[in-house]
Scaffold this active site. Structure first.
Site, PDB file in Angstrom:
ATOM      1  N   ASP A   1      -3.456  -1.410  -2.825  1.00 50.73           N
ATOM      2  CA  ASP A   1      -4.234  -0.206  -3.142  1.00 50.73           C
ATOM      3  C   ASP A   1      -3.816   0.419  -4.467  1.00 50.73           C
ATOM      4  OD1 ASP A   1      -1.799   0.951  -2.493  1.00 50.73           O
ATOM      5  OD2 ASP A   1      -2.614   2.396  -1.066  1.00 50.73           O
TER       6      ASP A   1
ATOM      7  N   THR B   1       0.851  -1.184   0.000  1.00 49.83           N
ATOM      8  CA  THR B   1       0.000   0.000   0.000  1.00 49.83           C
ATOM      9  C   THR B   1       0.890   1.239   0.000  1.00 49.83           C
ATOM     10  OG1 THR B   1      -1.740   1.171   1.209  1.00 49.83           O
ATOM     11  CG2 THR B   1      -0.214  -0.132   2.524  1.00 49.83           C
ATOM     12  N   HIS B   2       0.564   2.183  -0.869  1.00 52.35           N
ATOM     13  CA  HIS B   2       1.444   3.345  -0.988  1.00 52.35           C
ATOM     14  C   HIS B   2       0.729   4.613  -1.456  1.00 52.35           C
ATOM     15  CE1 HIS B   2       1.156   1.823  -5.094  1.00 52.35           C
ATOM     16  NE2 HIS B   2       1.467   3.042  -5.492  1.00 52.35           N
ATOM     17  N   ARG B   3      -0.559   4.526  -1.714  1.00 48.05           N
ATOM     18  CA  ARG B   3      -1.254   5.672  -2.290  1.00 48.05           C
ATOM     19  C   ARG B   3      -1.363   6.827  -1.300  1.00 48.05           C
ATOM     20  NH1 ARG B   3      -3.324   4.611  -7.137  1.00 48.05           N
ATOM     21  NH2 ARG B   3      -4.515   6.533  -7.088  1.00 48.05           N
TER      22      ARG B   3
END
Length: 358
Positions: free
Chosen positions: A279, A200-202
């Site tokens: 994500d 997840t990195h958004r």
């Protein structure tokens, strides 16, 4: 002259088959790297068999913070305007996706009289804030593009009201990259025999403590069922440290933190995973093409790959995620048998229209 303007890892991954097709047909092009992810892309170019940039206008480090991004954007715009190849008034600039580089490349090219071709056009979430700012970038680039290459019919239909020429490439160019990468058979080391993949990195995830903490709860729930490999981006690590949540991940015996992998290894890891919780939109596409069950940790997605087949939009709903974890083995689709190459199709159309842009 054709200008290929990219700057992120994802852009190189998706544009590389187009660049290889140009090279295969002996078509000259300028490769302009805005250095949004320069540390990563510099390592990938040789493996993806694309040439070194004709112009590299950013720095030597990946952009990982908002302050770095703001400074980079101002400098990049100024340097793009100053590039001789973008002052020729004739030519075609190719951009891809929905990043800051997509926006700056299209804006600076259009402002100086060049034609703009947008690859991966027509994707929409129909929500300005999810994802932000990507949805706004997509809408604006569609307005100024002369040629729009949509990855499938739904995206193609979203472009009907725009003045540029539109084409349905049938699949995303990432399909060509996945085929290329799987042939390398580069297997990652140190993974459990059975595992799920987490990443997840958004922006809307990691800069919202409440949201990120909620996602960690779902990751822990998944790890109780299958050992989890959390592939961690540096911005994610920094936010977990800031929120004092990193130790919570590190202390969980069922979760292994892994660094970013080479793309060839990443695709093999995805292919062999029990399922994924992610994500990222590009990873959603990858999961579709390699047919791995995927739980999307978002409220909405601009992509249609896998929906109703192997991909679930969770909306961070606990009941939906629990249902996914119970039934993920049933989330499979029919394999893609077609040998059609979207990248070859795109290059073919560009060359057919050469008199319009040269």
């Amino acid at each position: 002259m054709i200008n290929v303007i990219i700057g992120t890892k994802a852009e190189l991954i998706k544009m590389s088959p187009v660049m290889r097709e140009l090279q295969k047909r002996k078509v000259e092009y300028n490769y302009i790297d805005t250095s949004q992810h320069s540390q990563t892309t510099s390592k990938f170019r040789k493996d993806f068999q694309v040439k070194e940039p004709d112009a590299q206008i950013g720095g030597e480090k990946n952009i990982t913070t908002l302050m770095q991004g703001a400074g980079w954007a101002v400098k990049t715009a100024a340097r793009l305007f100053d590039l001789k190849v973008l002052k020729e008034k004739k030519g075609l600039s190719l951009v891809i996706g929905d990043t800051a580089t997509t926006f700056l490349g299209a804006y600076c090219s259009k402002a100086q009289g060049l034609k703009v071709g947008h690859i991966e056009a027509g994707l929409r979430s129909f929500n300005y804030l999810h994802p932000f700012p990507e949805e706004l970038i997509r809408l604006w680039v569609s307005k100024v593009s002369d040629y729009m290459f949509a990855p499938y019919a739904w995206a193609f239909n979203n472009l009907e009201k725009y003045p540029g020429k539109r084409f349905n490439t049938r699949y995303n160019t990432i399909l060509d990259t996945i085929r290329y990468s799987l042939k390398k058979n580069r297997k990652p080391k140190g993974l459990p025999k059975k595992y799920c993949m987490i990443t997840t990195h958004r922006f809307e995830t990691i800069f919202n403590r409440k949201r990120l903490e909620k996602i960690l709860g779902f990751v822990e729930q998944a790890a109780e069922q299958v050992p989890a490999v959390f592939v961690m981006h540096e911005p994610t690590r920094k936010r977990l440290i800031k929120y004092k949540l990193l130790s919570r991940v590190e202390k969980n015996e069922n979760i292994s933190i892994a660094p970013l992998m080479h793309y060839f290894e990443w695709i093999q890891a995805e292919k062999n995973a029990e399922f994924m919780m992610i994500d990222g939109g590009s990873i959603q596409e990858e999961s579709y093409y390699i047919n791995t069950p995927c739980c999307l940790l978002r409220n909405a997605t601009e992509r249609r790959e896998g929906l109703g087949e192997n991909v679930l939009i969770s909306g961070l709903d606990g009941k939906k995620i629990s249902g996914f974890l119970e039934n993920y083995k049933s989330l499979k689709r029919k394999p893609i048998k077609a040998k059609f190459s979207p990248s070859s199709f795109i290059v073919g159309k560009i060359l057919e229209m050469e008199k319009e842009w040269s």
